[in-house]
Design a protein around this motif. Structure first.
Motif, mmCIF file in Angstrom:
data_model
loop_
_atom_site.group_PDB
_atom_site.id
_atom_site.type_symbol
_atom_site.label_atom_id
_atom_site.label_comp_id
_atom_site.label_asym_id
_atom_site.label_seq_id
_atom_site.Cartn_x
_atom_site.Cartn_y
_atom_site.Cartn_z
ATOM 1 N N ALA A 1 -8.218 2.243 1.831
ATOM 2 C CA ALA A 1 -8.186 1.432 3.469
ATOM 3 C C ALA A 1 -8.485 1.710 4.456
ATOM 4 O O ALA A 1 -9.070 1.990 5.292
ATOM 5 N N ARG A 2 -7.531 2.855 4.751
ATOM 6 C CA ARG A 2 -7.856 4.070 5.593
ATOM 7 C C ARG A 2 -8.241 5.548 5.363
ATOM 8 O O ARG A 2 -7.325 6.177 4.434
ATOM 9 N N LEU A 3 -8.765 6.415 5.476
ATOM 10 C CA LEU A 3 -8.458 7.891 6.048
ATOM 11 C C LEU A 3 -7.800 8.540 7.539
ATOM 12 O O LEU A 3 -8.177 7.749 8.275
ATOM 13 N N PHE A 4 -6.910 9.498 7.096
ATOM 14 C CA PHE A 4 -6.469 10.307 8.221
ATOM 15 C C PHE A 4 -6.383 11.440 7.337
ATOM 16 O O PHE A 4 -6.635 12.372 7.296
ATOM 17 N N HIS A 5 -6.649 12.506 8.964
ATOM 18 C CA HIS A 5 -6.133 13.329 8.906
ATOM 19 C C HIS A 5 -5.028 14.386 7.583
ATOM 20 O O HIS A 5 -4.508 14.139 8.177
ATOM 21 N N GLY A 6 -6.031 14.877 6.492
ATOM 22 C CA GLY A 6 -5.211 15.882 5.768
ATOM 23 C C GLY A 6 -4.416 14.658 4.530
ATOM 24 O O GLY A 6 -3.453 14.215 3.345
ATOM 25 N N VAL B 1 -12.043 11.389 -0.372
ATOM 26 C CA VAL B 1 -12.075 10.216 -1.113
ATOM 27 C C VAL B 1 -12.739 10.189 0.365
ATOM 28 O O VAL B 1 -13.325 10.015 1.044
ATOM 29 N N ASP B 2 -13.305 8.104 -0.339
ATOM 30 C CA ASP B 2 -14.314 7.578 0.379
ATOM 31 C C ASP B 2 -13.655 5.969 0.482
ATOM 32 O O ASP B 2 -12.756 5.335 0.002
ATOM 33 N N VAL B 3 -13.568 5.760 1.930
ATOM 34 C CA VAL B 3 -13.669 3.837 2.501
ATOM 35 C C VAL B 3 -13.455 2.864 1.611
ATOM 36 O O VAL B 3 -14.644 3.042 0.786
ATOM 37 N N GLY B 4 -13.228 2.074 0.538
ATOM 38 C CA GLY B 4 -13.611 1.733 -0.377
ATOM 39 C C GLY B 4 -13.299 1.907 -1.968
ATOM 40 O O GLY B 4 -13.977 1.286 -2.851
ATOM 41 N N GLU B 5 -13.123 3.137 -2.151
ATOM 42 C CA GLU B 5 -13.245 3.851 -3.039
ATOM 43 C C GLU B 5 -12.021 3.179 -4.078
ATOM 44 O O GLU B 5 -10.914 3.546 -3.428
ATOM 45 N N LYS B 6 -11.745 2.923 -5.694
ATOM 46 C CA LYS B 6 -11.432 2.756 -6.512
ATOM 47 C C LYS B 6 -10.130 4.296 -6.845
ATOM 48 O O LYS B 6 -10.738 4.760 -7.078
ATOM 49 N N GLY C 1 0.744 -1.410 0.217
ATOM 50 C CA GLY C 1 -0.365 -0.370 -0.007
ATOM 51 C C GLY C 1 0.516 1.400 -0.175
ATOM 52 O O GLY C 1 2.576 0.293 0.265
ATOM 53 N N ILE C 2 0.454 2.376 -0.602
ATOM 54 C CA ILE C 2 0.798 3.484 0.109
ATOM 55 C C ILE C 2 0.328 5.063 0.578
ATOM 56 O O ILE C 2 -1.459 4.300 0.674
ATOM 57 N N ALA C 3 0.442 5.587 1.267
ATOM 58 C CA ALA C 3 -0.047 7.039 1.961
ATOM 59 C C ALA C 3 0.447 7.698 1.513
ATOM 60 O O ALA C 3 0.888 8.293 0.570
ATOM 61 N N PHE C 4 -0.442 8.423 1.060
ATOM 62 C CA PHE C 4 -1.176 10.204 0.491
ATOM 63 C C PHE C 4 -1.056 10.803 1.360
ATOM 64 O O PHE C 4 -2.312 10.872 2.542
ATOM 65 N N ILE D 1 -3.921 3.568 0.624
ATOM 66 C CA ILE D 1 -4.543 2.913 -0.348
ATOM 67 C C ILE D 1 -4.334 1.244 -0.076
ATOM 68 O O ILE D 1 -3.050 1.223 -0.125
ATOM 69 N N SER D 2 -4.602 0.057 -0.443
ATOM 70 C CA SER D 2 -3.985 -1.009 -0.469
ATOM 71 C C SER D 2 -3.905 -1.253 -1.676
ATOM 72 O O SER D 2 -5.104 -1.781 -2.078
ATOM 73 N N MET D 3 -3.239 -2.297 -1.958
ATOM 74 C CA MET D 3 -3.060 -3.001 -3.357
ATOM 75 C C MET D 3 -3.192 -4.670 -4.004
ATOM 76 O O MET D 3 -2.467 -4.907 -2.753
#
Length: 91
Positions: A80-85, A59-64, A50-53, A89-91
């Motif tokens: 896969a998850r949201l955080f402040h800022g 964006v929405d959890v579960g969105e491609k 995965g990668i954190a951006f 994603i999981s690949m």
């Protein structure tokens, strides 16, 4: 006591329990949401899974997501998850 409580007592704070270790890497790029709108982003860290951006666009959890990153090219995954800022994603 639950297994989670025991693990929290026995592991030092900040212990990494992910399957793959993460490497801090800052690459500028842009990502495209499912609605085909594109937004700027910068990677925070990455692993084989995965990668954190960092990104201002929601964006929405579960969105491609499809991201185009400098020096790497096209990568895609599912939020896969949201955080402040930003988000990861999981690949």
């Amino acid at each position: 006591m639950t297994a989670l409580a025991i693990r929290n007592l026995t592991e030092p704070r900040g212990v990494e329990r992910r399957r793959h270790g993460r490497v801090k890497i800052r690459l500028p790029g842009q990502f495209m949401r499912e609605n085909r709108k594109e937004f700027p982003c910068v990677t925070i860290d990455a692993s084989p899974g995965g990668i954190a951006f960092s990104a201002e666009a929601p964006v929405d959890v579960g969105e491609k997501i499809i991201a185009y990153l400098s020096q790497i090219g096209r990568v895609q995954g599912v939020v896969a998850r949201l955080f402040h800022g930003g988000f990861a994603i999981s690949m």
